[in-house]
Each structure stands twice: as structure tokens, then as C-alpha cells.
Design a protein around this motif. Structure first.
Motif: not given
Length: 417
Positions: A97-98, A102-106, A192-193, A199-201
Motif C-alpha cells: 500500500a502507498p 510520516w512514519s511510513d515515509r520514514a 504494514p503500519s 484495517a486488515a484485522l
């Protein structure tokens, strides 16, 4: 032990991971062609090559789609196999997923830096070790050479041919180890964050609830139809009247047709064909259930008050299934007896009652078996039928009670609107 050392040579994942790392070296090498150049570079120049592209890759990590691109590459090359294809149950723990925070970007930036530096280092090692192997091969062919600082060949001879596989084997082992380390880092940096896990759960929970709902639908529909068919067939065989037999067969046919319609509706949902499935039956169609029970020989005393057609959809549909299950249990365990049905819409509540006499014999075993089937026993325990009714009522914020009421068995359902 030798088998463990040689195993990476025959594993496809070794080479896909190797390629994945070497692709990461393209950026620093491309930057090095601009500055400081690749003509006789010194050790400090190689260090500069490793540092110059860092601002570029960190800027690229700010683009949300970069995380998706890296995740897809990691799935396909670090974890090759069926799980790399979308929709497969196996998951290597890498998100596609995109970046959504900001945590994902880091974490994406850290992954890009790791991939760049590890790939650049592996590219240098690959170049040095392959050159060393070629140097050994040249020495074996009578052309001495050197690879500074790894080795120096001052002579020639076929003995050098025995050394040619050594740097190649060492290179494969280094590449396998580097690839394994990248595979372990990928779930941590590209995994995954917390939001994606939630969301998956939630999606998995919805799927399980939907499957549970479908199982209930099949249980209620097919159980009701089969129970009516068994009761009708038994009554027709006992009566020995051709006219009654014709009516019983007609009732079995009608019940079977309705059950097939419900089954088709459920199968449409399971196939996910995209076609809208027919609406589930609601409580304003309760007359169909009552007529089916009457056709089996049961005497139905029905009392309906209030506008059933104005009930909220979920309440009306679930109440229909509860009534269906209640009638099925009565016919299955008490036979075609007199059944009292009361449906009332009062203020902001829906009340449903189904009453039937317990078997006349005072045999405790008989009474217990009948009670358990039609509602769950005098103690209120019950089988799957009553448990399903209680679960439906609880999900709607209401309650369902069942137990002996004098010589009768009474099921009472109270649902808020």
C-alpha cells in the motif's frame, strides 16, 4: 555441513535477492558518473559515491507510491513464490500500500538507504570476486595478473584452475547472506503500519462474520425445508389418503422451491459475481412460513399487530429467520402440534413469541429431548437452533429467552427498533 554451504547455489531465491540488491547499486553508480567519476577512484572517492545519492533517495521516500513500488519489488524478488501474487493467503509481511503517514515515509526512507548501501557494497564485492576468478582463470591459461588487494598472481599454471571456483562460491555465500538479511529487514521497514494491520484485522473479521452469517442462512433455510419435507412425508405415509398425499407433495414441492431460491441467493454472495442478489426475506413475509407449517399439519394460531412492513431492514430480516428457526424446531421435535405465534410491534420494540405444547407423555427423557430441540431445555441451555436465535437477538441489541411455561414451551424474543 558441505550440503548447507552448497544449498544456496541451487536456490532460486539466492539469485533473485542478489539481483534485487544489485539493482539498488544503480543509483550510486549513476551518480558517481557525474561526481566524483569512476576513473581510478580512491577509497575516499568510493565513500563519497556511497554518500552523494542519499538526499535523492530520501526525497524519493516522501512520494507515497514509492513505498508501494518497493513493497512489490520486495515481494517478488526477496520472497519469490505463490505468496508474491496478490490475493494469496500466504503473506511475507510486506505491505504493497502507498505510504499513508510520516512514519511510513520514514521507514521507506530507511529501507531505501539500506538497499542502496547494501547493494553498492555487494556490487563492489561482486566485481572484485568475479575479477579474482577471472584472474585465476587467466593465470591457469598462462596470463598472470593481479587483483589488488585480494590476491596477486605472479606465475602461471593449471594449479590456478583449482582456485577459480573458490571466489565464485564465496561470492554466492556472501550474496545469500546479504539477501537473507534484507529479507529479515523488509517486514520491519516495509511491513504494514498499525493502521494497515487494524484495517486488515477488520476486513478479516468482516469476512468471518459474513461466513458465519452465510452458515446460519444455510442452516435455517435448508433445515426448515428438510424438516417440513420429513414431516409432510411421514404424515402422508401415515394417513394413507391419496388426496392428503397430493397436498403433502405439493407442500414439499413449494417448500423445496423456496429453499432453492434461498440457496441460489447465498451462492450468489459466495461467488461474488457482481450481480445483485435478491433481497433476503423479511418479517412481512411471515405468512409464507406460517402456511408452510400449516401444510405440515400443524395448527397455527397467529396474532400479528403493528406495521411489519415499516420495521428496519436488519431487524425484519433477522426476525424472519428467528421465526423460521422456531417453527422448524417445533416441527422437528414436537411434530405437527398446535403452535401459537404472536408478533407485535409496540412503540420502539418488536416482540415475537412462539408457544407449543410439550409432549403429553410424562416420560422425563421424552420431555427433555423435545424441550432441547424446540428451545434449549428447561434450563435454557439449548442446541444450535436456540443458540443461533440468541446470537441474532444479541447482535441487534435485544434478547431471546426460552423455557417451560406450564405445559408449554415458550420462546420469547424482544428486539429494539
Amino acid at each position: 555441513m558441505p550440503g548447507l554451504l552448497l544449498q544456496p547455489l541451487i536456490r532460486a531465491v539466492t539469485y533473485t535477492r542478489w539481483l534485487h540488491l544489485l539493482v539498488g547499486a544503480f543509483v550510486p553508480l549513476a551518480c558517481a558518473m557525474v561526481f566524483p567519476g569512476l576513473v581510478d577512484p580512491s577509497p575516499s572517492d568510493w565513500l563519497l559515491v556511497a554518500v552523494v545519492p542519499l538526499p535523492l533517495v530520501l526525497a524519493a521516500a516522501l512520494v507515497p507510491s514509492m513505498r508501494r513500488a518497493e513493497g512489490l519489488q520486495a515481494r517478488l524478488m526477496l520472497f519469490p513464490g505463490p505468496h508474491a501474487r496478490a490475493g494469496n493467503d500466504e503473506d511475507p509481511g510486506v505491505s504493497t500500500a502507498p505510504a499513508a503517514s510520516w512514519s511510513d515515509r520514514a521507514r521507506t526512507g530507511a529501507w531505501l538507504v539500506l538497499r542502496l548501501e547494501a547493494g553498492f557494497a555487494l556490487a563492489l564485492v561482486t566485481n572484485a570476486l568475479l575479477t579474482l576468478a577471472l584472474t585465476f582463470a587467466g593465470a591457469a591459461a598462462g596470463e598472470p595478473g593481479r587483483v589488488f588487494p585480494l590476491a596477486r598472481t605472479t606465475g602461471t599454471g593449471m594449479a590456478y584452475a583449482l582456485l577459480v571456483p573458490v571466489p565464485v562460491l564465496v561470492l554466492v555465500l556472501i550474496a545469500a547472506g546479504a539477501g537473507a538479511l534484507m529479507a529479515r529487514a523488509a517486514p520491519r521497514l516495509l511491513g504494514p503500519s498499525v493502521k494497515e494491520r487494524l484495517a486488515a484485522l477488520e476486513k478479516r473479521t468482516e469476512q468471518l462474520l459474513e461466513r458465519n452469517q452465510i452458515a446460519r442462512e444455510l442452516h435455517d433455510t435448508l433445515g426448515h425445508a428438510l424438516t417440513l419435507a420429513v414431516v409432510q412425508a411421514g404424515a402422508a405415509r401415515t394417513a394413507g389418503d391419496p388426496e392428503f398425499t397430493d397436498k403433502a407433495l405439493e407442500a414439499i414441492e413449494e417448500t423445496g422451491r423456496a429453499a432453492l431460491e434461498d440457496l441460489d441467493r447465498v451462492l450468489l454472495v459466495l461467488r461474488e459475481s457482481g450481480r445483485p442478489a435478491a433481497a433476503r426475506p423479511a418479517l412481512d413475509e411471515a405468512s409464507r412460513l406460517l402456511d408452510s407449517a400449516r401444510s405440515s399439519g400443524a395448527r397455527i394460531d397467529a396474532e400479528v399487530t403493528g406495521p411489519l412492513e415499516r420495521l428496519p431492514g436488519p431487524v425484519s430480516r433477522e426476525a424472519y429467520r428467528m421465526l423460521q428457526e422456531a417453527l422448524t424446531n417445533v416441527l422437528r421435535h414436537a411434530g405437527p402440534v398446535r403452535i401459537g405465534v404472536r408478533i407485535a410491534v409496540e412503540a420502539a420494540r418488536l416482540r415475537l413469541e412462539v408457544r407449543n405444547p410439550l409432549p403429553a407423555p410424562a416420560d422425563p427423557a421424552t420431555v427433555t429431548g423435545s424441550a432441547a430441540g424446540s428451545g434449549g431445555g428447561s434450563g435454557g441451555g439449548g442446541g444450535r437452533g436456540l443458540r443461533g436465535i440468541r446470537e441474532r437477538a444479541t447482535l441487534l441489541g435485544g434478547e431471546a429467552r426460552a423455557g417451560r411455561d406450564g405445559d408449554d414451551w415458550l420462546l420469547h424474543v424482544d428486539l429494539p427498533l
